[in-house]
Design an enzyme around this catalytic site. Structure first.
Site, PDB file in Angstrom:
ATOM      1  N   TRP A 169       0.808  -1.212  -0.189  1.00 54.38           N
ATOM      2  CA  TRP A 169      -0.186   0.163   0.094  1.00 54.38           C
ATOM      3  C   TRP A 169       0.953   1.179   0.024  1.00 54.38           C
ATOM      4  O   TRP A 169       0.255   2.258  -0.080  1.00 54.38           O
ATOM      5  CB  TRP A 169      -1.049  -0.095   1.096  1.00 54.38           C
ATOM      6  CG  TRP A 169      -0.236  -0.450   2.568  1.00 54.38           C
ATOM      7  CD1 TRP A 169      -0.083  -1.549   3.031  1.00 54.38           C
ATOM      8  CD2 TRP A 169       0.716   0.353   3.462  1.00 54.38           C
ATOM      9  NE1 TRP A 169       0.674  -1.668   4.198  1.00 54.38           N
ATOM     10  CE2 TRP A 169       1.117  -0.331   4.385  1.00 54.38           C
ATOM     11  CE3 TRP A 169       1.159   1.784   3.182  1.00 54.38           C
ATOM     12  CZ2 TRP A 169       2.171   0.223   5.151  1.00 54.38           C
ATOM     13  CZ3 TRP A 169       1.982   2.313   4.200  1.00 54.38           C
ATOM     14  CH2 TRP A 169       2.499   1.505   5.079  1.00 54.38           C
ATOM     15  N   ASN A 170       2.184   1.206   0.380  1.00 53.08           N
ATOM     16  CA  ASN A 170       3.155   2.476   0.606  1.00 53.08           C
ATOM     17  C   ASN A 170       3.098   3.222  -0.775  1.00 53.08           C
ATOM     18  O   ASN A 170       3.221   4.622  -0.581  1.00 53.08           O
ATOM     19  CB  ASN A 170       4.291   2.122   1.475  1.00 53.08           C
ATOM     20  CG  ASN A 170       5.059   1.085   0.667  1.00 53.08           C
ATOM     21  OD1 ASN A 170       4.637   0.375  -0.126  1.00 53.08           O
ATOM     22  ND2 ASN A 170       6.434   1.266   1.111  1.00 53.08           N
TER      23      ASN A 170
ATOM     24  N   LYS B 204      -3.068  -8.443  -7.468  1.00 55.97           N
ATOM     25  CA  LYS B 204      -4.039  -8.198  -6.297  1.00 55.97           C
ATOM     26  C   LYS B 204      -3.241  -7.154  -5.259  1.00 55.97           C
ATOM     27  O   LYS B 204      -2.315  -7.081  -4.827  1.00 55.97           O
ATOM     28  CB  LYS B 204      -3.485  -9.644  -5.579  1.00 55.97           C
ATOM     29  CG  LYS B 204      -4.529 -10.088  -4.279  1.00 55.97           C
ATOM     30  CD  LYS B 204      -4.880  -8.830  -3.234  1.00 55.97           C
ATOM     31  CE  LYS B 204      -4.399  -9.129  -1.910  1.00 55.97           C
ATOM     32  NZ  LYS B 204      -4.346  -8.177  -1.175  1.00 55.97           N
ATOM     33  N   PRO B 205      -3.996  -6.075  -5.282  1.00 54.27           N
ATOM     34  CA  PRO B 205      -3.431  -4.701  -4.639  1.00 54.27           C
ATOM     35  C   PRO B 205      -3.491  -5.041  -3.215  1.00 54.27           C
ATOM     36  O   PRO B 205      -4.456  -5.888  -2.625  1.00 54.27           O
ATOM     37  CB  PRO B 205      -4.143  -3.830  -5.220  1.00 54.27           C
ATOM     38  CG  PRO B 205      -5.472  -4.166  -5.717  1.00 54.27           C
ATOM     39  CD  PRO B 205      -5.120  -5.578  -6.083  1.00 54.27           C
TER      40      PRO B 205
ATOM     41  N   GLY C 176       6.108  -6.621  -0.540  1.00 57.22           N
ATOM     42  CA  GLY C 176       5.324  -6.315   0.773  1.00 57.22           C
ATOM     43  C   GLY C 176       6.622  -6.913   1.687  1.00 57.22           C
ATOM     44  O   GLY C 176       7.617  -6.700   1.477  1.00 57.22           O
ATOM     45  N   SER C 177       5.975  -7.149   2.839  1.00 58.45           N
ATOM     46  CA  SER C 177       7.052  -7.470   4.246  1.00 58.45           C
ATOM     47  C   SER C 177       7.508  -8.753   3.895  1.00 58.45           C
ATOM     48  O   SER C 177       7.118  -9.617   3.067  1.00 58.45           O
ATOM     49  CB  SER C 177       6.069  -7.366   5.470  1.00 58.45           C
ATOM     50  OG  SER C 177       5.170  -8.500   5.438  1.00 58.45           O
TER      51      SER C 177
ATOM     52  N   GLU D 197      10.108  -8.812  -3.523  1.00 53.71           N
ATOM     53  CA  GLU D 197      10.550  -7.378  -3.168  1.00 53.71           C
ATOM     54  C   GLU D 197      10.083  -6.922  -1.802  1.00 53.71           C
ATOM     55  O   GLU D 197       8.812  -6.745  -1.644  1.00 53.71           O
ATOM     56  CB  GLU D 197      10.112  -6.018  -4.069  1.00 53.71           C
ATOM     57  CG  GLU D 197      10.620  -6.422  -5.544  1.00 53.71           C
ATOM     58  CD  GLU D 197      11.832  -6.100  -5.858  1.00 53.71           C
ATOM     59  OE1 GLU D 197      12.580  -5.505  -4.986  1.00 53.71           O
ATOM     60  OE2 GLU D 197      12.503  -6.511  -6.875  1.00 53.71           O
TER      61      GLU D 197
ATOM     62  N   CYS E  41       9.916   1.638   1.401  1.00 52.84           N
ATOM     63  CA  CYS E  41      10.867   0.291   1.523  1.00 52.84           C
ATOM     64  C   CYS E  41      12.459   0.756   1.466  1.00 52.84           C
ATOM     65  O   CYS E  41      12.992   0.089   2.130  1.00 52.84           O
ATOM     66  CB  CYS E  41      10.478  -0.708   0.568  1.00 52.84           C
ATOM     67  SG  CYS E  41      10.645  -0.151  -1.020  1.00 52.84           S
TER      68      CYS E  41
ATOM     69  N   GLU F 285      12.406  -3.128  10.882  1.00 47.99           N
ATOM     70  CA  GLU F 285      11.911  -1.928  10.066  1.00 47.99           C
ATOM     71  C   GLU F 285      10.917  -1.133  10.896  1.00 47.99           C
ATOM     72  O   GLU F 285       9.936  -1.987  11.098  1.00 47.99           O
ATOM     73  CB  GLU F 285      11.222  -2.543   8.859  1.00 47.99           C
ATOM     74  CG  GLU F 285      10.702  -1.760   7.838  1.00 47.99           C
ATOM     75  CD  GLU F 285      10.213  -2.266   6.284  1.00 47.99           C
ATOM     76  OE1 GLU F 285       9.319  -3.128   6.498  1.00 47.99           O
ATOM     77  OE2 GLU F 285      10.676  -1.899   5.204  1.00 47.99           O
TER      78      GLU F 285
END
Ligand code: NAD
Length: 495
Positions: free
Chosen positions: A145-146, A169-170, A220-221, A242, A276, A368
């Site tokens: 989402w960032n 898939k957002p 994502g994470s 990523e 990120c 993070e």
């Protein structure tokens, strides 16, 4: 997020919320496993057509989409402001960067992927040899989402340019933005399901991993990345991961301190620190530490988070807890907040926070944070700065400020990308690969490397004349075998 009660024959839905106000921005379907599979199957037919279309016509369509994005950027930026919370101007930068990548990918696909002759070597001198990079089919993309436009675009755009269909898939925090992207593409490219969106929560992402897509590009994470990889392993579906980072900025004794302080504050606080490749840690040579810190404090103390301010809200409410924990832990273990502090963490916004004297083993240095916070540490020399910067399981980006040693230090930072005398600039260079090492993931998006992630190399040899030395036949004579050995000795036998 509220997941509405399931009702018979009515699809389950969820709401995306404005992180600044809590108001509902949009209601979206939760795609079931069966619907995800159907979507991928629909994409497969479109992929065959798209692959046949060729580089030139695909390029035209992609540039049409680029122009549409730029023409309608104000509308998209409004939606990004509502759904993600970021300031309108930041949203515009993100859209322009995505358009730049779209332009590059559309113009370079043939050069990067098209058929090219390669040397056939001495043993196969009678053959011509060529390699080309063919599309994979349907690429699944799972996004965060960032940076809800720029980040998934890094996979979507390059996958489309390579001739694939995409199922995206957002994040459940920014589904409207994902849908907007697919709708705007369809308006340019026509009704074929080349770029489709499936909305939902983690389970929908998991279904995409198991749907039989030809590759899965995840952003994502790191924790979710591991789940994605495990699910993709069921069908041996290849993945690009990523994931997160804990990027460091190094300030050498000869650095331009004004530029370094500006970069640290912007790199750490812009997008509310939810980047990120944002700066989370700063290591500064002891000779310039005090001066540098003064400059950072001067810049950061006047910076505000709030509606109409340069820093927006924290998009994912659960992150507030993480940010608070990192600040509390740092202070508990001897750290000091020279800007902000525990009170900086509100219900929706976090004010800029600069921490010093934080032990290297604390959460604020190791995990993070994803908030507008910086830890700044004094180091005796750049060797120590490198050692500390590299002492993390992450390895995404980073920055170095130095007049004399910029390139040397940048090469020794254990990460996928580094800016010298700048910050995050590598993300805006479409011809550079983007991606991490260690817990930050593997594989690359952007540039030629990123485009080839979404293609498979196809090697072809074609006979030009009969070989003087026969090898690939049972009809070869003892003289052929002797000649082969003589040739090998001549070519490779010398010391
Ligand atoms: P997240 O891992 O919580 O979610 C990312 C996506 O994965 C979402 O779409 C989510 O619905 C989906 N998902 C959740 N569970 C899943 C599962 N079991 N199977 C498949 N999909 C699943 O990450 P986030 O909070 O959305 O994003 C923030 C993270 O992304 C940060 O760690 C940040 O550093 C990282 N990030 C990395 C890059 C990069 O390029 N390396 C870019 C942007 C963000």
């Amino acid at each position: 997020m509220t997941v509405t009660e399931p009702a018979a024959a009515i699809a389950e839905t969820f709401d995306s919320l404005n992180p600044a106000t809590g108001e509902v921005v949009g209601t979206h379907r939760i795609f079931t496993d069966a619907e995800v599979n159907e979507t991928v199957q629909r994409g497969r037919k479109a992929a065959a057509w798209w692959a046949e279309l060729g580089f030139a016509d695909r390029g035209k369509i992609l540039r049409g989409w680029r122009s549409a994005l730029v023409r309608r950027s104000a509308e998209l930026a409004d939606l990004m402001h509502q759904e993600n919370g970021k300031p309108h101007a930041d949203a515009m930068i993100e859209i322009v960067l995505a358009a730049d990548h779209l332009d590059w990918a559309s113009k370079h696909a043939r050069k990067v992927l098209g058929r090219r002759r390669v040397s056939s070597g001495m043993l196969m001198i009678n053959q011509t040899a060529s390699v080309e990079y063919q599309p994979l089919g349907v690429v699944g993309v799972i996004g965060p989402w960032n940076y809800p436009v720029f980040t998934p675009a890094g996979s979507i755009v390059y996958a489309l340019a390579a001739g694939n269909a995409v199922v995206f898939k957002p994040s459940e925090y920014t589904p409207g933005i994902g849908q907007w992207l697919a709708d705007s593409f369809r308006e340019v490219a026509g009704d074929l399901p080349l770029f489709q969106v499936i909305t939902g929560l983690g389970a929908t992402g998991n279904a995409l991993c198991r749907s039989g897509v030809d590759k899965l590009a995840f952003t994502g994470s790191a924790a979710t990345g591991k789940k994605v990889m495990a699910a993709c392993a069921e069908n041996l579906t290849p993945v690009v991961i990523e994931a997160g980072g804990k990027d460091a900025l190094l300030v050498d004794e000869d650095a331009n301190l004004d530029a370094a302080a500006d970069a640290a504050v912007w790199g750490g606080m812009s997008n509310a620190g939810q980047t990120c490749v944002g700066v989370e840690r700063v290591y500064v040579h002891e000779r310039v530490y005090d001066q540098f810190l003064d400059k950072v404090v001067t810049l950061a103390k006047d910076l505000k988070a709030g509606e109409g301010e340069p820093i927006g809200p924290i998009t994912m409410p659960s992150q507030l807890k993480v940010i608070r924990r990192h600040i509390a832990d740092a202070i508990e273990h001897g750290g000091r907040a020279v800007v902000g502090g525990l009170d900086a963490v509100g219900d929706r916004y976090v004010q800029p926070t600069v921490l010093v004297d934080v032990p290297e083993e604390s959460a604020a240095v190791r995990e993070e944070t994803f908030g507008p916070t910086l830890t700044i540490a004094k180091v005796p020399d750049m060797e120590d700065a490198l050692r500390r910067a590299n002492a993390t399981n992450y390895g995404l980006g980073g920055a170095v400020f130095s007049r004399a040693r910029g390139l040397e230090l940048a090469r020794r930072l254990r990460s996928g990308m580094t800016s010298v005398n700048g910050v995050i600039t590598f993300a805006g260079v479409p011809s550079l690969p983007f991606g991490g090492i260690g817990e930050s993931g593997f594989g690359r998006i952007h540039g030629p490397d990123g485009m080839r992630e979404f293609a498979r190399p196809k090697a072809i040899t074609q006979q030009r004349f009969t070989s003087p030395v026969r090898t690939t036949t049972f009809t070869r004579r003892p003289s052929d075998d002797r000649q082969l050995v003589r040739m090998a000795r001549l070519l490779y036998g010398r010391r």
